[in-house]
Design an enzyme around this catalytic site. Sequence first.
Site, PDB file in Angstrom:
ATOM      1  N   MET A 129      61.321 -18.207 -10.791  1.00  0.00           N
ATOM      2  CA  MET A 129      60.100 -17.529 -11.195  1.00  0.00           C
ATOM      3  C   MET A 129      60.470 -16.111 -11.612  1.00  0.00           C
ATOM      4  O   MET A 129      61.235 -15.431 -10.932  1.00  0.00           O
ATOM      5  CB  MET A 129      59.034 -17.539 -10.103  1.00  0.00           C
ATOM      6  N   ARG A 151      56.528 -17.360  -0.411  1.00  0.00           N
ATOM      7  CA  ARG A 151      56.255 -16.453   0.702  1.00  0.00           C
ATOM      8  C   ARG A 151      56.409 -17.145   2.045  1.00  0.00           C
ATOM      9  O   ARG A 151      56.885 -16.535   3.015  1.00  0.00           O
ATOM     10  CB  ARG A 151      54.854 -15.853   0.537  1.00  0.00           C
ATOM     11  N   TYR A 192      61.308  -8.674  -0.557  1.00  0.00           N
ATOM     12  CA  TYR A 192      60.972  -9.465  -1.739  1.00  0.00           C
ATOM     13  C   TYR A 192      59.834 -10.453  -1.480  1.00  0.00           C
ATOM     14  O   TYR A 192      59.371 -10.605  -0.363  1.00  0.00           O
ATOM     15  CB  TYR A 192      62.180 -10.115  -2.369  1.00  0.00           C
ATOM     16  N   GLU A 193      59.389 -11.079  -2.581  1.00  0.00           N
ATOM     17  CA  GLU A 193      58.188 -11.928  -2.582  1.00  0.00           C
ATOM     18  C   GLU A 193      56.956 -11.162  -2.131  1.00  0.00           C
ATOM     19  O   GLU A 193      56.077 -11.706  -1.462  1.00  0.00           O
ATOM     20  CB  GLU A 193      58.401 -13.175  -1.703  1.00  0.00           C
ATOM     21  N   GLY A 194      56.878  -9.910  -2.507  1.00  0.00           N
ATOM     22  CA  GLY A 194      55.777  -9.050  -2.092  1.00  0.00           C
ATOM     23  C   GLY A 194      56.161  -8.353  -0.806  1.00  0.00           C
ATOM     24  O   GLY A 194      56.329  -8.998   0.234  1.00  0.00           O
TER      25      GLY A 194
END
Length: 594
Positions: A162, A291, A435-437
């Site tokens: 992604m 997540r 990461y991933e927010g």
Amino acid sequence: MPDYKAPLRDMRFLIDHVFDFHGHYAALGATDASPDMVSAILEEGAKFCENVLAPLNRPGDEEGCHFDNGVVTTPKGFKEAFAQYVEGGWHGVAADPAYGGQGLPLSLGLMLSEMIGSSNTSWGMYPGLTHGAMSAIHAHGTEEQKNTYLSKLTAGQWTGTMCLTEAHCGTDLGIIKTRAVPLADGSHAITGSKIFISAGEHDMSENIIHLVLAKLPDAPAGTKGISLFIVPKFLAGSGERNAVSCGSIEHKMGIKASATCVLNFDGARGFLIGEANKGLACMFTMMNHARLGTGMQGLCLGEASFQGAIKYANERLQMRSLTGAKAPEKVADPIIVHPDVRRMLLTMKAFNEGNRALTYFTAQLLDTAHLGRDENQRQEAEYLLAFLTPICKAFMTETGLEVTNHGMQVFGGHGFIREWGMEQLVRDCRIAPIYEGTNGIQALDLLGRKVLGSQGKLLRGVTKIVHRFCVANVDHPQLKAYVAQLNELNQQWGELTVKVGMAAMKNPDEVGAAALDYLMYSGYIILAYLWLRMALVAQAQLETGSSEGDYARGKLATCEFYFKRLLPRTAAHRAAVEAGSECLMSLPAQMFAL
């Protein structure tokens, strides 16, 4: 590097006794996930992770990935391990049978992912991102797109990524610069650059399918103008090389064997997935999957660290116990006799086993959301997942990082030395809160969008579960004091939320100021609920004379430690939330300068 052994006994304790996965699967009609099938997957998955992946972990960290003029080569053994993984059918365990998968519940795939992540986190990034891409295409792709891509992705011939982040923006996706220009054949020319793309280029599969966020020429400003595109490295059908290339790979603190790439799209052909300008919603299917996977990295690396620490603590001789020699025949006692070492080990154990319970609790909700036979049941599971996902990601990675730090500390100076392997686990874990927010973003999502944004509806879905549990066990002979403690915190949870909501109506900064402490406060309460569920089972096993008596006593002792030494942290988080935003925001920005 510590030898990894899959914690099958603890996994089975949750599967068989705490959450009754077999009854859960039967209720969902997942008849293929029989007890024998589940046992076989756990046993054979453990062998693969212990014997194939774990031995590659430290060498992969030492070697890292190689970059040569756009070509990325993974460390020695990685490609062969991936081929073995694919040949064994592991890649399609939870994938749709219509595209070659085994169609087993998602929770089984997550159990396998736990063992993979503990044995070799970097290697696990390659199939992990692919599963996210598969879920997005499956949920939002056209029938033609599904038929074109899913079979190859399921078979492991192709992998996926992604592509969100750009050099000038991370979380703020509304300002991305990557553009998508419509072409006469219905495809789009994608132009732009993306950074921090995990598994963006490598030598482990024939093709890489990138899911790329970009903006159409007439797109509205901000996040409402983002579209999602499938951009293959090699075009399906023709096999023609697409105009996407790897500009470089990052030199990182950890997960060094995972290729983190800069990808350049120079008019690459892309294919719209989902509706125009609705790409962020499509991508969230993939991001939520990622997540949960990232949250599990805290558990995975924490488990590996604990296994190394407990072995070392039983073997390392230093000083005598404060209450007298425990190993008088030796020159000193093993360090596990010392209270401070016990504090670290029990903290590790409590978080690992609590986070595993949180993972499996959430995994059951994932199954229900996808396979539930009743619409109301599926919707309720979705609501609970919406609330729990940011907690899983942030709480599990924060506590996982604490656990790996404790593991390194148990080793003393040796923990700081590369050859022992404990410092790698800290380095690998450090990315997970980022990461991933970032965890700050997860906290804003929880408090701002999920709790206050739903007027407390999503929170009440969880507090009702905890309340019903407390009512049912209020008079439990051995555990009633802890039940009362949990019940009081559960009530305070709602009260604290109302306070924050009222303050935020006057000053929106109150949400940002409270968010992370609110998330951690929430995580500690949820783990307390799960620890009591485990303790109930352990107490029952003791009373029935189970052969797992010592294991059950260990569970009860760890539950006691959690309630007495870790759950009190909620008081500090609550105090921080109630302190408000003024002490954060009153200092002018220029006064931070040296």
